[in-house]
Design a protein around this motif. Structure first.
Motif, mmCIF file in Angstrom:
data_model
loop_
_atom_site.group_PDB
_atom_site.id
_atom_site.type_symbol
_atom_site.label_atom_id
_atom_site.label_comp_id
_atom_site.label_asym_id
_atom_site.label_seq_id
_atom_site.Cartn_x
_atom_site.Cartn_y
_atom_site.Cartn_z
ATOM 1 N N GLY A 110 -1.039 21.117 0.355
ATOM 2 C CA GLY A 110 -1.008 22.278 1.239
ATOM 3 C C GLY A 110 -0.198 23.451 0.707
ATOM 4 N N GLY A 112 -1.033 25.179 -1.815
ATOM 5 C CA GLY A 112 -1.945 26.203 -2.327
ATOM 6 C C GLY A 112 -2.435 25.990 -3.747
ATOM 7 N N LYS A 113 -2.451 24.748 -4.219
ATOM 8 C CA LYS A 113 -2.913 24.478 -5.596
ATOM 9 C C LYS A 113 -4.348 24.925 -5.819
ATOM 10 C CE LYS A 113 -2.141 20.114 -5.210
ATOM 11 N NZ LYS A 113 -1.450 20.227 -3.923
ATOM 12 N N THR A 114 -5.230 24.404 -4.942
ATOM 13 C CA THR A 114 -6.647 24.667 -5.146
ATOM 14 C C THR A 114 -6.935 26.167 -5.048
ATOM 15 O OG1 THR A 114 -7.080 22.503 -4.182
ATOM 16 C CG2 THR A 114 -8.941 24.006 -4.362
ATOM 17 N N THR A 115 -6.313 26.795 -4.059
ATOM 18 C CA THR A 115 -6.532 28.236 -3.886
ATOM 19 C C THR A 115 -6.018 29.019 -5.089
ATOM 20 O OG1 THR A 115 -5.970 27.784 -1.573
ATOM 21 C CG2 THR A 115 -6.357 30.058 -2.177
ATOM 22 N N GLN A 116 -4.808 28.683 -5.578
ATOM 23 C CA GLN A 116 -4.267 29.438 -6.715
ATOM 24 C C GLN A 116 -5.078 29.167 -7.985
ATOM 25 O OE1 GLN A 116 -2.041 31.436 -5.207
ATOM 26 N NE2 GLN A 116 -2.155 29.935 -3.541
ATOM 27 N N LYS A 119 -7.788 31.580 -7.714
ATOM 28 C CA LYS A 119 -7.279 32.947 -7.879
ATOM 29 C C LYS A 119 -6.975 33.213 -9.351
ATOM 30 C CE LYS A 119 -4.669 33.285 -3.462
ATOM 31 N NZ LYS A 119 -3.283 33.348 -2.947
ATOM 32 N N ARG A 140 -8.541 13.674 -1.500
ATOM 33 C CA ARG A 140 -9.105 14.259 -0.286
ATOM 34 C C ARG A 140 -10.547 14.634 -0.568
ATOM 35 N NH1 ARG A 140 -5.877 18.957 2.179
ATOM 36 N NH2 ARG A 140 -6.207 19.765 0.081
ATOM 37 N N GLN A 146 -14.124 22.202 -1.700
ATOM 38 C CA GLN A 146 -13.346 23.450 -1.605
ATOM 39 C C GLN A 146 -13.327 24.161 -2.959
ATOM 40 O OE1 GLN A 146 -9.216 22.731 -0.805
ATOM 41 N NE2 GLN A 146 -8.690 24.901 -0.595
ATOM 42 N N LYS A 248 2.259 31.845 -0.464
ATOM 43 C CA LYS A 248 2.507 32.284 0.921
ATOM 44 C C LYS A 248 3.653 33.288 0.981
ATOM 45 C CE LYS A 248 0.476 27.977 2.057
ATOM 46 N NZ LYS A 248 0.383 26.782 2.825
ATOM 47 N N ASP A 250 3.257 36.165 1.538
ATOM 48 C CA ASP A 250 2.927 37.112 2.600
ATOM 49 C C ASP A 250 3.474 36.652 3.942
ATOM 50 O OD1 ASP A 250 1.074 35.010 1.955
ATOM 51 O OD2 ASP A 250 -0.180 35.709 3.582
ATOM 52 N N GLY A 273 1.623 34.182 -4.750
ATOM 53 C CA GLY A 273 0.405 34.180 -3.933
ATOM 54 C C GLY A 273 0.711 34.975 -2.684
ATOM 55 N N GLY A 275 -1.603 35.893 -0.118
ATOM 56 C CA GLY A 275 -2.588 35.873 0.951
ATOM 57 C C GLY A 275 -3.658 34.842 0.642
ATOM 58 N N GLU A 276 -4.632 34.743 1.524
ATOM 59 C CA GLU A 276 -5.649 33.705 1.342
ATOM 60 C C GLU A 276 -6.831 34.174 0.503
ATOM 61 O OE1 GLU A 276 -6.467 31.026 4.521
ATOM 62 O OE2 GLU A 276 -4.966 31.934 5.816
HETATM 63 N N1 LIG Z 1 -1.059 33.117 3.607
HETATM 64 C C1 LIG Z 1 -1.345 32.468 2.483
HETATM 65 N N2 LIG Z 1 -2.062 31.347 2.535
HETATM 66 C C2 LIG Z 1 -2.331 30.699 1.399
HETATM 67 C C3 LIG Z 1 -1.869 31.171 0.136
HETATM 68 N N3 LIG Z 1 -2.299 30.298 -0.803
HETATM 69 C C4 LIG Z 1 -3.004 29.343 -0.165
HETATM 70 N N4 LIG Z 1 -3.030 29.569 1.165
HETATM 71 C C5 LIG Z 1 -3.638 28.748 2.222
HETATM 72 O O1 LIG Z 1 -2.945 27.512 2.300
HETATM 73 C C6 LIG Z 1 -3.819 26.456 2.650
HETATM 74 C C7 LIG Z 1 -3.700 25.307 1.651
HETATM 75 O O2 LIG Z 1 -4.195 25.740 0.398
HETATM 76 P P1 LIG Z 1 -4.831 24.750 -0.671
HETATM 77 O O3 LIG Z 1 -5.154 25.550 -1.867
HETATM 78 O O4 LIG Z 1 -5.934 23.951 -0.079
HETATM 79 O O5 LIG Z 1 -3.581 23.795 -0.958
HETATM 80 P P2 LIG Z 1 -3.498 22.476 -1.854
HETATM 81 O O6 LIG Z 1 -3.491 21.325 -0.891
HETATM 82 O O7 LIG Z 1 -2.189 22.555 -2.575
HETATM 83 O O8 LIG Z 1 -4.658 22.469 -2.778
HETATM 84 C C8 LIG Z 1 -5.193 27.057 2.701
HETATM 85 O O9 LIG Z 1 -5.512 27.316 4.043
HETATM 86 C C9 LIG Z 1 -5.070 28.347 1.917
HETATM 87 O O10 LIG Z 1 -5.976 29.329 2.361
HETATM 88 C C10 LIG Z 1 -1.094 32.377 0.109
HETATM 89 O O11 LIG Z 1 -0.637 32.868 -0.940
HETATM 90 N N5 LIG Z 1 -0.865 32.986 1.311
#
Ligand SMILES: Nc1nc2c(ncn2[C@@H]2O[C@H](COP(=O)(O)OP(=O)(O)O)[C@@H](O)[C@H]2O)c(=O)[nH]1
Ligand SMILES: [Mg+2]
Length: 437
Positions: A110, A112-116, A119, A140, A146, A248, A250, A273, A275-276
């Motif tokens: 949670g 933000g690995k996958t999201t970053q 990005k 998962r 995702q 996060k 932001d 990071g 934002g989303e």
């Molecule tokens: N506000 C905000 N949300 C983020 C950021 N990076 C990721 N998220 C959110 O955090 C949640 C978990 O991200 P995810 O990439 O799935 O995390 P992982 O479990 O580490 O892979 C998701 O809902 C993303 O949209 C960020 O920089 N800012």
């Protein structure tokens, strides 16, 4: 983020700058205020202690008390120490120019690995690289989907063999695939856990030993609070992390814990990071953050974000004018209109010098209505009035209010906002020359 820290630091430094001479007494008071501000913002206790020790030494070394502008010199010393705290060494991403560069993303669940990962792939693609992402989280079930969905959004291939093949095997196969297909960068997304656990750590260590990634980037969630430091240390002890991504950024945490991570672990912060959205990844610049924390705004990042997403030429013109303290109603309208493309107004305002109070007061829905009014008002002004609003008399304002379907109150309010911003930008350009930006 950093709102309350910024407010407190700015206040105590503003007080001391106003004083012509400093005494040991009011210098001590200021240092005490800085200490409280940092601790209350969750900066790690040891970090605060070392930080103040350095400020004290530097102040004696540069003879702050007897300098011509003691208050300003102290601000500069604090600024430089914050930069050092945030890391003033090389924090760029490294690439293997001859072969495949592998970047492994690790961190708790949670964070933000996958999201970053996505990005970063998107950012590198914009820089002309040819990235592929490898799905290494098979714990998962939704994680692969995702990543695949993010990959298709940004036009980057995702390598995955589903849930049945062990993660390490998939990653090795993915690397072989990437080499065969001539990719230059492979970004490996890995599985997380809710907290540090041995099984996870061993799994990550096995991946590291097998792949030898050039970069191991740890995502740390800025909303975590003090524990962030322990988590980062645990990951670093085992994996020798090469960089941090503070995610996060932001959010509205106090931010101090994030400030401490670099100082405690020695690992440079490489990205934040913010934002989303895919575009919400920023290269980390310690001096810019230091300036933002000291209430000098983050005009450079603002301009860069602007350049990425809006009309480059217009943005450059506006930036140039702002930097030189020139700022007309047209600039105001222009920057507001352009910034609509960047996201909610409040988040944009937060990047502007001295605007964080105003940003907090903004309700983004009302803001839309207000923007319409502002546009109408400015469009009802003559070119001369837009260039130099101070020439407007009451009769002009009545004419403008009528022409724009607003009230004289609204016109006055806009003029006040304009004055305030203009002053901020003027102060900023003199501060900037002091900090040699
Ligand atoms: N506000 C905000 N949300 C983020 C950021 N990076 C990721 N998220 C959110 O955090 C949640 C978990 O991200 P995810 O990439 O799935 O995390 P992982 O479990 O580490 O892979 C998701 O809902 C993303 O949209 C960020 O920089 N800012
Ligand atoms: Mg994930």
């Amino acid at each position: 983020m950093f709102d309350s820290l910024q407010e407190k630091l700015t206040k105590s430094l503003r007080n001391i700058q106003g004083k012509g001479r400093l005494s040991e007494r009011n210098m001590e008071d200021t240092l005490k205020e800085i200490r409280i501000a940092l601790l209350e913002s969750d900066v790690n206790y040891t970090v605060v202690k070392n930080f103040l020790e350095k400020i004290r030494l530097e102040s004696i070394g540069q003879d702050v008390l007897n300098s011509v502008e003691p208050g300003q010199l102290l601000v500069k010393i604090v600024h430089d120490e914050i930069v050092k705290l945030l890391g003033d060494e090389d924090n760029s991403l490294h690439f293997d120019e001859k072969g495949l560069t592998t970047i492994m993303i690790v961190g708790l669940q949670g964070t933000g690995k996958t999201t970053q990962a996505a990005k970063l792939a998107s950012l590198l693609k914009k820089q002309g690289r040819h990235p592929i992402m490898i799905a290494g989280d098979i714990i998962r079930p939704a994680a692969i989907e995702q990543l695949v969905s993010l990959g298709s959004q940004i036009g980057v291939e995702v390598y995955s063999q589903g849930l049945e093949v062990p993660a390490l095997t998939q990653i090795n196969n993915g690397i072989a695939h990437a080499k065969r297909k001539g990719y230059d960068t492979a970004i490996i997304d890995t599985a997380g856990r809710l907290q540090i656990d041995e099984v996870l750590m061993n799994e990550l260590k096995d991946i590291k030993d097998s792949v030898h990634p050039l970069e191991i980037l740890l995502t740390v969630d800025a909303l975590t609070g003090q524990d962030i430091v322990n988590v980062a240390s645990a990951f670093n002890d085992l994996l020798e992390v090469t960089g941090l991504i503070l995610t996060k950024f932001d959010g509205d945490s106090k931010g101090g814990a994030a400030l401490s991570v670099k100082a405690v672990t020695g690992v440079p912060i490489k990205f934040t990071g913010t934002g989303e959205k895919i575009s919400d990844l920023e290269t980390f610049y310690p001096d810019r953050l230091a300036q933002r924390i000291l209430g000098m705004g983050d005009v450079v990042s603002f301009v860069e974000k602007a350049q990425e997403e809006m009309d480059m030429k217009k943005a450059e013109e506006t930036a140039n004018r702002l930097m030189h303290g020139k700022f007309t109603m047209d600039d105001l309208l222009n920057s507001i209109e352009q910034s609509r493309k960047l996201g909610p107004l409040s988040s944009i305002m937060r990047m502007m010098p001295g605007m964080s109070d105003m940003a907090n007061a903004i309700n983004d829905q009302d803001a839309d209505k207000e923007l319409k009014a502002i546009r109408a008002i400015i469009q009802s002004m003559t070119p001369a009035e837009r260039e130099e609003p101070s020439i407007m008399r009451s009769s002009h304002k009545r004419r403008i209010a009528k022409g724009s379907g607003t009230s004289v109150d609204q016109v006055n309010k806009l003029c006040n906002q304009y004055d305030k911003m203009k002053k901020m930008f003027r102060n900023l350009s003199s501060l900037q020359s002091m900090f040699r930006m």
